[in-house]
Design a protein around this motif. Structure first.
Motif, PDB file in Angstrom:
ATOM      1  N   ARG A   1       4.089  -8.825 -12.324  1.00 25.63           N
ATOM      2  CA  ARG A   1       4.917  -7.990 -12.927  1.00 25.63           C
ATOM      3  C   ARG A   1       6.461  -8.175 -12.337  1.00 25.63           C
TER       4      ARG A   1
ATOM      5  N   GLU B   1     -10.742  -8.275  -4.448  1.00 25.33           N
ATOM      6  CA  GLU B   1     -10.002  -7.129  -5.144  1.00 25.33           C
ATOM      7  C   GLU B   1      -8.651  -7.055  -4.495  1.00 25.33           C
ATOM      8  N   ALA B   2      -8.496  -7.151  -3.250  1.00 26.62           N
ATOM      9  CA  ALA B   2      -7.199  -6.969  -2.623  1.00 26.62           C
ATOM     10  C   ALA B   2      -6.042  -7.916  -3.116  1.00 26.62           C
ATOM     11  N   LYS B   3      -6.570  -9.270  -3.359  1.00 24.91           N
ATOM     12  CA  LYS B   3      -5.738 -10.383  -4.039  1.00 24.91           C
ATOM     13  C   LYS B   3      -5.517 -10.041  -5.508  1.00 24.91           C
ATOM     14  N   ARG B   4      -6.380  -9.640  -6.202  1.00 26.17           N
ATOM     15  CA  ARG B   4      -6.267  -9.221  -7.535  1.00 26.17           C
ATOM     16  C   ARG B   4      -5.002  -8.004  -7.765  1.00 26.17           C
ATOM     17  N   GLU B   5      -5.066  -7.151  -6.809  1.00 27.64           N
ATOM     18  CA  GLU B   5      -4.055  -5.868  -6.867  1.00 27.64           C
ATOM     19  C   GLU B   5      -2.751  -6.405  -6.650  1.00 27.64           C
ATOM     20  N   ALA B   6      -2.733  -7.279  -5.446  1.00 24.82           N
ATOM     21  CA  ALA B   6      -1.596  -7.976  -5.012  1.00 24.82           C
ATOM     22  C   ALA B   6      -0.830  -8.963  -6.152  1.00 24.82           C
TER      23      ALA B   6
ATOM     24  N   ARG C   1       0.808  -1.376  -0.099  1.00 27.45           N
ATOM     25  CA  ARG C   1      -0.031  -0.044  -0.184  1.00 27.45           C
ATOM     26  C   ARG C   1       0.738   1.233   0.035  1.00 27.45           C
TER      27      ARG C   1
ATOM     28  N   GLU D   1      -1.165  -8.605  -9.269  1.00 27.80           N
ATOM     29  CA  GLU D   1      -0.868  -7.866 -10.588  1.00 27.80           C
ATOM     30  C   GLU D   1       0.591  -7.580 -10.079  1.00 27.80           C
ATOM     31  N   GLN D   2       0.860  -7.206  -9.198  1.00 28.69           N
ATOM     32  CA  GLN D   2       2.131  -6.757  -8.702  1.00 28.69           C
ATOM     33  C   GLN D   2       3.290  -7.918  -8.771  1.00 28.69           C
TER      34      GLN D   2
ATOM     35  N   GLU E   1       1.887 -14.502  -0.010  1.00 25.64           N
ATOM     36  CA  GLU E   1       0.654 -13.253  -0.158  1.00 25.64           C
ATOM     37  C   GLU E   1      -0.096 -13.287   1.157  1.00 25.64           C
TER      38      GLU E   1
END
Length: 335
Positions: free
Chosen positions: A121, A110-115, A40, A117-118, A103
């Protein structure tokens, strides 16, 4: 120890909350460096506050272990220093060097998806990615993962740095080599990995939820007080299941005992809650009653049953002695 830590596999816990901190302690205690990453984006003031809180909790937990004689108080700073607290801006660097990622962000898709994604990457292609979720199926999160064959759920039991069991939940596409490597890495930090499929509640939460709900019902019904139930579970139920696994316990006593007990309680308490599963009915029909018949959930063919029974007795006596409840034989009392 510093040289050992530098050469150790690189672990990263994503999410600097209670679970991430517990995992960090477990890895650091075992001699490994670990990055505790906060994804965050925060102001510098907010990050410094979180960093101080995390460091204080890690040092406090280690100090509690020292007070209980598990480690020397002088070791606390060195162990705590193996945990690198990483802000969001530095997350890419930490993730790039990760061999195994835990993780542990909040329990929303939503929080899992954002995490992820990083993680997708910044982590290397061969990094093992895991989620510590307690409620979301591995098959759901796998869809968020680039190269999902290197992904599985990893459920830790609190306190993460004390309880040895770590539950590994695989999806159909999890690579067998990834599972084997994950198990080896967990064993290397003193954990006892157990494997299950993509099932709600893993193993331990699914079993303990039934027990806890039933205990609450007993208090509600006035069947027994909370104190008496806790005494019975600590020194009866819990002590026995610490010496024998639940399924092993069925075989040891006999599937027929469970079958008859289920039938009685199904009739007197609740037909749905206490209905015997189909597998138990089949075992009864096939005469696979457990130890007494030579097979049950386990096969006892060729096994020294006398030695096995003595081993079970030794395990139980060990738990009794640990609880301070074992007494030597008393002298004969006068009539």
């Amino acid at each position: 120890m510093a040289n050992e830590a530098a050469a150790a596999p690189r672990f990263v816990a994503v999410g600097a909350g209670r679970m991430g901190r517990g995992i960090a302690i477990a890895c650091a205690y075992a001699g490994h460096r670990i990055s505790l990453v906060d994804l965050r984006v925060r102001s510098d003031e907010a990050w410094q506050k979180l960093r101080a809180e995390a460091r204080a909790e890690i040092e406090g937990s280690l100090s509690s272990l020292a007070q209980l004689g598990v480690l020397d108080a002088a070791q606390v700073p060195a162990i705590a220093d193996r945990v690198e607290l990483v802000p969001a801006i530095a997350a890419p660097r930490a993730l790039a060097g990760a061999e195994l990622v835990f993780e542990g962000v909040p329990e929303t898709m939503e929080a899992k998806r954002e995490a992820f994604e990083q993680l997708n990457r910044h982590c290397s292609e061969d990094a093992i990615l895991t989620s510590t979720t307690s409620s979301i199926l591995v098959t759901q999160i796998a869809a968020l993962v680039k190269r999902p064959e290197r992904f599985l759920n990893m459920h830790w039991l609190n306190p993460a740095y004390v309880i040895p069991v770590v539950e590994l939940s695989c999806h159909p596409g999890t690579d067998a080599a990834v599972l084997a490597r994950t198990k080896a890495l967990m064993e290397a930090i003193g954990k006892l990995p157990v494997v299950c499929g993509p099932t709600p509640g893993y193993i331990v939460p699914r079993l303990q939820a039934l027990v806890m709900n039933e205990a609450a019902r007993m208090v509600e019904e006035g069947a027994a007080t909370a104190e008496e139930i806790d005494k019975a579970t600590r020194y009866g139920l819990g002590l026995r299941f610490a010496a024998l696994g639940v399924v092993e316990f069925i075989d040891f006593g006999g599937a027929d005992i469970l079958h008859h007990a289920s039938r009685e309680m199904s009739g007197s308490i609740d037909s749905a809650r206490y209905a015997a599963p189909a597998i138990l009915e089949r075992m009864m029909e096939e005469g696979r009653l457990g130890l007494k018949s030579g097979s049950g959930f386990y096969d006892y063919a060729g096994r020294d049953l006398g030695a096995y029974r003595r081993d079970v007795l030794a395990r139980t006596l060990g738990m009794l002695k640990h609880a301070g409840l074992w007494r030597p034989p008393a002298e004969q009392t006068q009539p």
